[in-house]
Motif scaffolding. Structure first.
Motif, short mmCIF file in Angstrom:
data_model
loop_
_atom_site.label_atom_id
_atom_site.label_comp_id
_atom_site.label_asym_id
_atom_site.label_seq_id
_atom_site.Cartn_x
_atom_site.Cartn_y
_atom_site.Cartn_z
N SER A 61 0.94 -1.18 0.03
CA SER A 61 0.07 0.14 0.02
C SER A 61 0.75 1.24 0.06
N ALA A 62 2.01 0.95 0.79
CA ALA A 62 2.88 2.33 0.73
C ALA A 62 3.56 2.38 -0.69
N ALA A 63 3.71 1.31 -1.45
CA ALA A 63 4.22 1.67 -2.65
C ALA A 63 3.51 2.23 -3.63
N TYR A 64 2.15 1.71 -3.52
CA TYR A 64 1.08 2.54 -4.27
C TYR A 64 0.93 3.80 -4.03
N ALA A 65 0.94 4.26 -2.56
CA ALA A 65 0.90 5.61 -2.41
C ALA A 65 1.79 6.40 -2.77
N VAL A 66 3.12 5.94 -2.67
CA VAL A 66 4.11 6.74 -3.02
C VAL A 66 4.31 7.01 -4.54
N ALA A 67 4.07 5.97 -5.17
CA ALA A 67 3.84 5.93 -6.80
C ALA A 67 2.78 6.96 -7.11
N THR A 68 1.56 6.80 -6.46
CA THR A 68 0.61 7.65 -6.97
C THR A 68 1.10 9.40 -6.71
N SER A 69 1.57 9.46 -5.50
CA SER A 69 2.12 10.88 -5.33
C SER A 69 3.00 11.48 -6.26
N ALA A 70 3.87 10.38 -6.45
CA ALA A 70 5.02 10.75 -7.31
C ALA A 70 4.32 11.23 -8.94
N TYR A 71 3.46 10.36 -9.23
CA TYR A 71 2.73 10.39 -10.71
C TYR A 71 2.18 11.70 -10.60
N LYS A 72 1.25 11.96 -9.76
CA LYS A 72 0.45 13.34 -9.59
C LYS A 72 1.43 14.44 -9.61
N LEU A 73 2.43 14.43 -8.85
CA LEU A 73 3.50 15.67 -8.76
C LEU A 73 3.97 15.76 -10.21
N PHE A 74 4.39 14.86 -10.91
CA PHE A 74 5.19 14.85 -12.01
C PHE A 74 4.09 15.32 -12.99
N LEU A 75 2.83 15.07 -12.97
CA LEU A 75 1.89 15.43 -14.02
C LEU A 75 1.54 16.89 -13.76
N SER A 76 1.68 17.35 -12.59
CA SER A 76 1.42 18.67 -12.13
C SER A 76 2.42 19.76 -12.68
N GLY A 77 3.43 19.34 -13.04
CA GLY A 77 4.40 20.01 -13.65
C GLY A 77 5.33 20.79 -12.54
N ARG A 78 5.21 20.32 -11.44
CA ARG A 78 5.93 20.91 -10.42
C ARG A 78 7.18 20.25 -10.06
N SER A 79 8.24 20.73 -9.59
CA SER A 79 9.39 19.87 -9.54
C SER A 79 9.66 18.81 -8.80
N TRP A 80 10.11 17.78 -8.97
CA TRP A 80 10.34 16.63 -8.31
C TRP A 80 10.93 16.81 -6.90
N ASN A 81 10.36 16.28 -6.01
CA ASN A 81 10.41 16.80 -4.50
C ASN A 81 10.17 15.27 -3.75
N LEU A 82 11.10 14.67 -3.02
CA LEU A 82 10.93 13.51 -2.31
C LEU A 82 10.16 13.61 -1.09
N ALA A 83 10.55 14.97 -0.32
CA ALA A 83 9.83 15.18 1.02
C ALA A 83 8.38 15.41 0.59
N GLU A 84 8.08 15.88 -0.65
CA GLU A 84 6.72 16.28 -0.71
C GLU A 84 6.04 15.02 -1.22
N ILE A 85 6.76 14.08 -2.02
CA ILE A 85 6.12 12.72 -2.34
C ILE A 85 5.85 11.92 -1.13
N SER A 86 6.89 11.82 -0.19
CA SER A 86 6.53 10.95 1.07
C SER A 86 5.45 11.50 1.87
N LYS A 87 5.23 12.79 1.83
CA LYS A 87 4.40 13.56 3.06
C LYS A 87 2.91 13.41 2.30
N GLU A 88 2.80 13.48 0.94
CA GLU A 88 1.46 13.19 0.53
C GLU A 88 1.07 11.66 0.56
N ALA A 89 2.19 10.73 0.24
CA ALA A 89 2.09 9.30 0.44
C ALA A 89 1.44 9.08 2.00
N TYR A 90 2.03 9.54 2.91
CA TYR A 90 1.67 9.41 4.22
C TYR A 90 0.28 9.74 4.38
#
Ligand code: PMV
Length: 280
Positions: A61-90
């Motif tokens: 479920s965490a792999a799904y949550a992390v991949a989903t946050s990363a996917y959304k972040l990329f498509l939003s056009g904002r810069s790649w940010n691990l802290a933000e990906i992890s926070k959203e996945a949490y």
């Protein structure tokens, strides 16, 4: 159209599951089983592919949550940010699990081996460990999908934590084992790896998160000279999820699994965290 394929790894917990929910440290490792999401801005065509076993203590479920946050972040056009990906996945993990430690989404995001602690809801700390030794070969054997969800297991332990003082001291014993694992990984001490796994497993059995069938399987592995522990929330009644298994003689272990008709997989620890596989 902006299209992307992102992937995030599953994990195993070397030591500290459940205890980590109460502020004790845990050592987690990202593994070579991944979940990927491919799609574009229209959202509809998103394709999810995963070889992380579901509901088995490997952080699917965490792999799904992390991949989903990363996917959304990329498509939003904002810069790649691990802290933000992890926070959203949490946040997604919280919706799913109720009271997660945050360890799973952190290791799936950052990868490698992590020393992780949840000091408080707003203070979660981790250090990426630089491993000082070549790790022994480890394998996964599935003890069966647990009947209970992670949420149910965490809440069951919390009820016991509230009513039984010995659970608190058990969690401190788990912390001692986690610290022994740490010194092993940093090559400050040389305890036999198998003994650390067994010590950890016995404490998890005392905590009550390992089913009778799984205990019997672990007992058989130990009897033929190996060691095994559950990883993750475990399960009380039927299976307890994935077992992390070590044997000094790999051939003996493989023959044992074949004889019992058990599926066995080699697992690599300390793999890369979330990443972009392809983009256009
Ligand atoms: O079973 P999993 O892969 O969801 O791992 C749960 C680990 C626990 O320590 C039991 C809970 C947590 O949130 O850390």
């Amino acid at each position: 159209m902006r299209t992307v394929k992102v992937s995030a790894p599953g994990k195993i917990i070397l030591s500290g599951e459940h205890a980590v929910v109460y502020g004790h440290p845990a050592i987690l490792a990202a593994v070579n089983f991944r979940l990927s999401i491919t799609g574009d801005k229209t959202g509809k065509k998103a394709q999810i592919v995963s070889n992380v076993p579901i509901g088995s203590g490997m952080g699917s479920s965490a792999a799904y949550a992390v991949a989903t946050s990363a996917y959304k972040l990329f498509l939003s056009g904002r810069s790649w940010n691990l802290a933000e990906i992890s926070k959203e996945a949490y946040k997604l993990e919280k919706r799913h699990h109720g009271n997660p430690s945050g360890g799973d989404n952190t290791v799936s995001t950052y990868g490698g081996f992590l020393w992780y602690r949840k000091e408080a809801e707003s203070l979660k700390t981790f250090t990426r460990l630089s491993i000082k030794r070549k790790l022994p070969k480890v394998f996964l054997i599935n003890s069966g999908r647990p009947k209970e969800t992670t949420k149910e297991m965490v809440s069951w332990v919390s009820q016991r934590y509230a009513t039984k003082p010995r659970i608190r001291s058990l969690l401190f014993d788990i912390e001692k084992t986690t610290r022994s694992f740490l010194r092993f990984l940093l090559k400050e001490e040389n305890p036999p790896f198998g003994e650390l796994l067994t010590e950890n497993e016995k404490l998890l059995e005392k905590l009550g998160v390992v089913s009778p069938g799984t205990k019997a399987l672990v007992g058989q592995i130990e009897k033929m000279g190996g060691a095994a522990k559950i990883s993750g929330a475990g399960g009380r009644t039927q299976g307890s999820g994935i077992l992390l298994v070590y044997h000094p003689d790999t051939q003996k272990l493989l023959a044992f699994a074949q004889k019992l008709n058990l599926k066995i997989f080699r697992v690599k620890l300390g793999e890369e965290g979330v990443r972009i596989e392809k983009k256009s």
